[in-house]
Design a protein around this motif. Structure first.
Motif, PDB file in Angstrom:
ATOM      1  N   LYS A 130     160.886  39.217   1.820  1.00 40.20           N
ATOM      2  CA  LYS A 130     159.809  39.004   0.661  1.00 40.20           C
ATOM      3  C   LYS A 130     158.922  40.187   0.788  1.00 40.20           C
ATOM      4  CE  LYS A 130     159.122  34.089   1.740  1.00 40.20           C
ATOM      5  NZ  LYS A 130     158.436  33.371   2.417  1.00 40.20           N
ATOM      6  N   MET A 131     158.217  40.427  -0.246  1.00 41.87           N
ATOM      7  CA  MET A 131     157.426  41.380  -0.764  1.00 41.87           C
ATOM      8  C   MET A 131     156.181  41.113  -0.768  1.00 41.87           C
ATOM      9  SD  MET A 131     159.501  43.150  -3.843  1.00 41.87           S
ATOM     10  CE  MET A 131     161.014  44.169  -3.373  1.00 41.87           C
ATOM     11  N   ILE A 132     155.026  41.868  -0.131  1.00 39.52           N
ATOM     12  CA  ILE A 132     153.600  41.740  -0.513  1.00 39.52           C
ATOM     13  C   ILE A 132     153.146  43.052  -1.154  1.00 39.52           C
ATOM     14  CG2 ILE A 132     151.598  41.488   0.932  1.00 39.52           C
ATOM     15  CD1 ILE A 132     154.326  40.138   2.515  1.00 39.52           C
ATOM     16  N   ILE A 133     152.771  42.814  -2.073  1.00 43.93           N
ATOM     17  CA  ILE A 133     152.155  44.009  -3.051  1.00 43.93           C
ATOM     18  C   ILE A 133     150.827  43.998  -3.110  1.00 43.93           C
ATOM     19  CG2 ILE A 133     152.527  44.873  -5.511  1.00 43.93           C
ATOM     20  CD1 ILE A 133     155.096  43.186  -5.710  1.00 43.93           C
ATOM     21  N   LEU A 134     150.189  45.087  -2.432  1.00 45.87           N
ATOM     22  CA  LEU A 134     148.607  45.462  -2.598  1.00 45.87           C
ATOM     23  C   LEU A 134     148.580  46.448  -3.650  1.00 45.87           C
ATOM     24  CD1 LEU A 134     147.471  45.485   1.111  1.00 45.87           C
ATOM     25  CD2 LEU A 134     147.536  43.498  -0.390  1.00 45.87           C
ATOM     26  N   SER A 135     147.758  46.279  -4.539  1.00 44.95           N
ATOM     27  CA  SER A 135     147.309  47.174  -5.826  1.00 44.95           C
ATOM     28  C   SER A 135     145.940  47.019  -6.145  1.00 44.95           C
ATOM     29  CB  SER A 135     148.288  46.513  -6.829  1.00 44.95           C
ATOM     30  OG  SER A 135     149.423  46.822  -6.844  1.00 44.95           O
ATOM     31  N   GLY A 136     145.418  48.029  -6.630  1.00 40.17           N
ATOM     32  CA  GLY A 136     144.057  48.025  -7.021  1.00 40.17           C
ATOM     33  C   GLY A 136     143.779  49.269  -7.303  1.00 40.17           C
TER      34      GLY A 136
END
Length: 191
Positions: free
Chosen positions: A5-11
């Protein structure tokens, strides 16, 4: 190869993505950090191959032409960031899930390519004034107001993409934000 799985943190720059990503990595041994490529200069205390792969612009463009990136973006003028395809394969081969600390458009590109494997989280602060203060205390050159203004203008634009992410975390109180991030990631990994 078993896909993880991928956890994508953006901002926006200065929203707390890196702080939250380091915290998640300390709490979830099944996560591994995806090391992005960048053409920006290395900052104090950063390590090539750990924080980023620091590349020349020519080397980065060469990799674009060879289709070696799963996603890439010219985040600021002449400042590129991207994720190498072999970085994803490397982490999934180790039977880990991937944690991305990535720009907004890059995060959306990953979400689009891996809709069934990914969780996207947009991290934001409640005002540009707070973001400006955070960026100024990041030990950037005080005389580099042009760079600061570019980042603040980009942050205003990036807020428009927040609704395209699975979750929005408002980072007002870092302790509470970390707690909420743990809950969201835990629900996704262990579902």
């Amino acid at each position: 190869m078993k896909k993880g799985k991928m956890i994508i943190l953006s901002g926006p720059s200065g929203s707390g993505k890196t702080t939250i990503s380091h915290y998640l990595l300390s709490k979830f041994p099944e996560l591994k950090f995806s090391i992005s490529c960048t053409t920006r200069s290395i900052r104090k205390n950063e390590v090539h191959g750990k924080d980023y792969y620091f590349l020349s612009t020519n080397s980065f463009i060469s990799k674009i032409k060879k289709y070696q990136f799963v996603e890439w973006e010219e985040v600021y003028p002449k400042l590129f960031y991207g994720t190498l395809k072999n970085e994803i394969y490397r982490i999934w081969k180790s039977n880990k899930h991937i944690l991305f600390d990535i720009d907004v458009k890059g995060g959306l590109n990953l979400k689009k390519q891996y809709p069934n494997n990914s969780l996207s989280i947009f991290i934001m602060v409640n005002s540009i004034k707070i973001l400006k203060k955070r960026l100024m205390t990041r030990n950037q050159k005080n005389s580099d107001y042009a760079n600061l203004n570019i980042r603040l203008n980009k942050a205003k634009e990036e807020k428009n993409y927040a609704k395209l992410f699975d979750f929005i975390l408002l980072n007002i109180d870092l302790h509470q934000t970390k707690k909420k991030a743990i809950q969201i990631v835990s629900d996704f990994i262990y579902e």
